[in-house]
Design an enzyme around this catalytic site. Structure first.
Site, PDB file in Angstrom:
ATOM      1  CE  LYS A  11       0.593   1.932   4.155  1.00  0.00           C
ATOM      2  NZ  LYS A  11       1.219   2.925   4.693  1.00  0.00           N
ATOM      3  CG  ASP A 138      -1.321   0.486   8.329  1.00  0.00           C
ATOM      4  OD1 ASP A 138      -2.112   1.368   8.715  1.00  0.00           O
ATOM      5  OD2 ASP A 138      -0.129   0.707   8.032  1.00  0.00           O
TER       6      ASP A 138
HETATM    7  O1  C5P Z   1      -0.852  -0.914  15.123  1.00  0.00           O
HETATM    8  P1  C5P Z   1       0.594  -1.179  14.859  1.00  0.00           P
HETATM    9  O2  C5P Z   1       1.104  -2.360  15.651  1.00  0.00           O
HETATM   10  O3  C5P Z   1       0.915  -1.304  13.422  1.00  0.00           O
HETATM   11  O4  C5P Z   1       1.376   0.110  15.379  1.00  0.00           O
HETATM   12  C1  C5P Z   1       2.775   0.103  15.594  1.00  0.00           C
HETATM   13  C2  C5P Z   1       3.147   1.307  16.445  1.00  0.00           C
HETATM   14  O5  C5P Z   1       2.922   2.515  15.703  1.00  0.00           O
HETATM   15  C3  C5P Z   1       2.311   1.468  17.714  1.00  0.00           C
HETATM   16  O6  C5P Z   1       2.847   0.765  18.781  1.00  0.00           O
HETATM   17  C4  C5P Z   1       2.396   2.973  17.932  1.00  0.00           C
HETATM   18  O7  C5P Z   1       3.623   3.322  18.514  1.00  0.00           O
HETATM   19  C5  C5P Z   1       2.395   3.532  16.514  1.00  0.00           C
HETATM   20  N1  C5P Z   1       1.057   3.900  16.040  1.00  0.00           N
HETATM   21  C6  C5P Z   1       0.416   5.019  16.578  1.00  0.00           C
HETATM   22  N2  C5P Z   1      -0.816   5.370  16.105  1.00  0.00           N
HETATM   23  C7  C5P Z   1      -1.412   4.669  15.120  1.00  0.00           C
HETATM   24  C8  C5P Z   1      -0.778   3.556  14.552  1.00  0.00           C
HETATM   25  C9  C5P Z   1       0.458   3.204  15.030  1.00  0.00           C
HETATM   26  O8  C5P Z   1       0.942   5.685  17.455  1.00  0.00           O
HETATM   27  N3  C5P Z   1      -2.605   5.061  14.662  1.00  0.00           N
END
Ligand code: C5P
Length: 286
Positions: A11, A138
């Site tokens: 993406k 995502d």
């Molecule tokens: O959801 P995911 O595991 O992909 O997110 C990885 C990291 O990215 C989270 O631990 C956080 O630090 C950051 N993040 C965030 N806000 C989001 C998505 C991700 O702060 N909307």
């Protein structure tokens, strides 16, 4: 033995805005996402026995539950109670890793979609996306794919009018970027420039490729460390000089992409970008 092949498209962010910090440690997002033909390929296989194993041609990737593909299979089993006996996931990696192009999230989404078909679970895309929320922010978008507006922490997905046909050149600089670090840098910074996400949504609805391309923007570009920012800028400049209608960094980077209406210009730009970095990909929206 039952087996299925699934594609996991990368993406790109046509826009990325971070609109606030939440109490759960995440950030509120507002972004237009686009899936592209560059994809990983997964083979899912069930057979008598028990266990779950991931094999991959990318030897540096983890193969335990810290790999989102494994995590997705476990989340699906937890949500549905399905017994897959022995499940093997073979992952053929083509999407660059830690690149802001959702490779891991897309693999996870492909496992959810693939297992749903292989095991005839009959779950809807929305139900799969809901399970994907637990795996990563995502993943719900990657379950749905196409062109979409994503809000919340990224998991609220609204389909948009598809991006008109075009050519996309991706170039990943060689440096790594830490996602949590970039989010906290943004927390410390007063954001001056934000993407015109509504303008992009409107341009998409009119089929106005130039209108989309002129509005590509990602707030993370402003908070990159200086040396890294210079490399991102250099790649963007090169893509624009070579005829891109717009150029932008995707996700938390460092992948930069240029959007072209001419295949020849895009192919030439890809050749030139290879002088700056070996990881260059020529792709199209899907
Ligand atoms: O959801 P995911 O595991 O992909 O997110 C990885 C990291 O990215 C989270 O631990 C956080 O630090 C950051 N993040 C965030 N806000 C989001 C998505 C991700 O702060 N909307």
């Amino acid at each position: 033995m039952r087996e299925i092949q699934v594609e996991a498209p990368a993406k790109l962010n046509l826009t990325l805005d971070v609109t606030g910090k939440r109490t759960d440690g995440y950030h509120d997002m507002r972004m237009v996402m686009q899936s592209v033909s560059l994809c990983d390929r997964l083979t899912l296989r069930t057979e008598p026995g028990e266990g779950l194993a991931l094999t991959t041609d990318a030897g540096f990737l983890p193969v335990d539950r810290s790999n989102l593909a494994v995590s997705a299979a476990l989340a699906l089993r937890e949500a549905t109670g399905v017994d897959w006996r022995k499940l093997t996931i073979e992952l053929e990696k083509h999407i660059p890793v830690c690149a802001g192009t959702a490779g891991g999230s897309s693999d996870a989404a492909a496992v959810l979609r693939g297992l749903n078909d292989l095991l005839s679970l009959g779950l809807t895309r929305q139900e799969l996306a809901k399970i994907g929320e637990k795996v990563g922010s995502d993943v719900p978008y990657c379950v749905m794919g196409g062109t979409a507006l994503c809000t919340g922490r990224g998991e609220v997905v609204e389909p948009l009018t598809a991006l008109p046909p075009c050519y996309l050149v991706l170039a990943k600089p060689a440096f790594p970027i830490s996602t949590p670090q970039l989010f906290s840098e943004l927390d410390r910074t007063k954001v001056r420039l934000r993407p015109d996400t509504e303008g992009v949504v409107d341009a998409l609805s009119r089929g106005d490729l130039k209108g989309v391309a002129q509005r590509l923007y990602n707030v993370f570009e402003a908070v990159l460390p200086e040396g890294k920012k210079a490399q991102v800028e250099e790649l963007k400049r090169l893509l624009l000089e070579k005829g891109a209608l717009g150029a932008c960094m995707s996700g938390t980077g460092p992948t930069v992409f240029g959007l072209f209406d001419s295949r020849e210009a895009a192919q030439e730009a890809a050749e030139r970008a290879r002088v700056l970095t070996p990881q260059v990909f020529f792709t199209q929206p899907v």
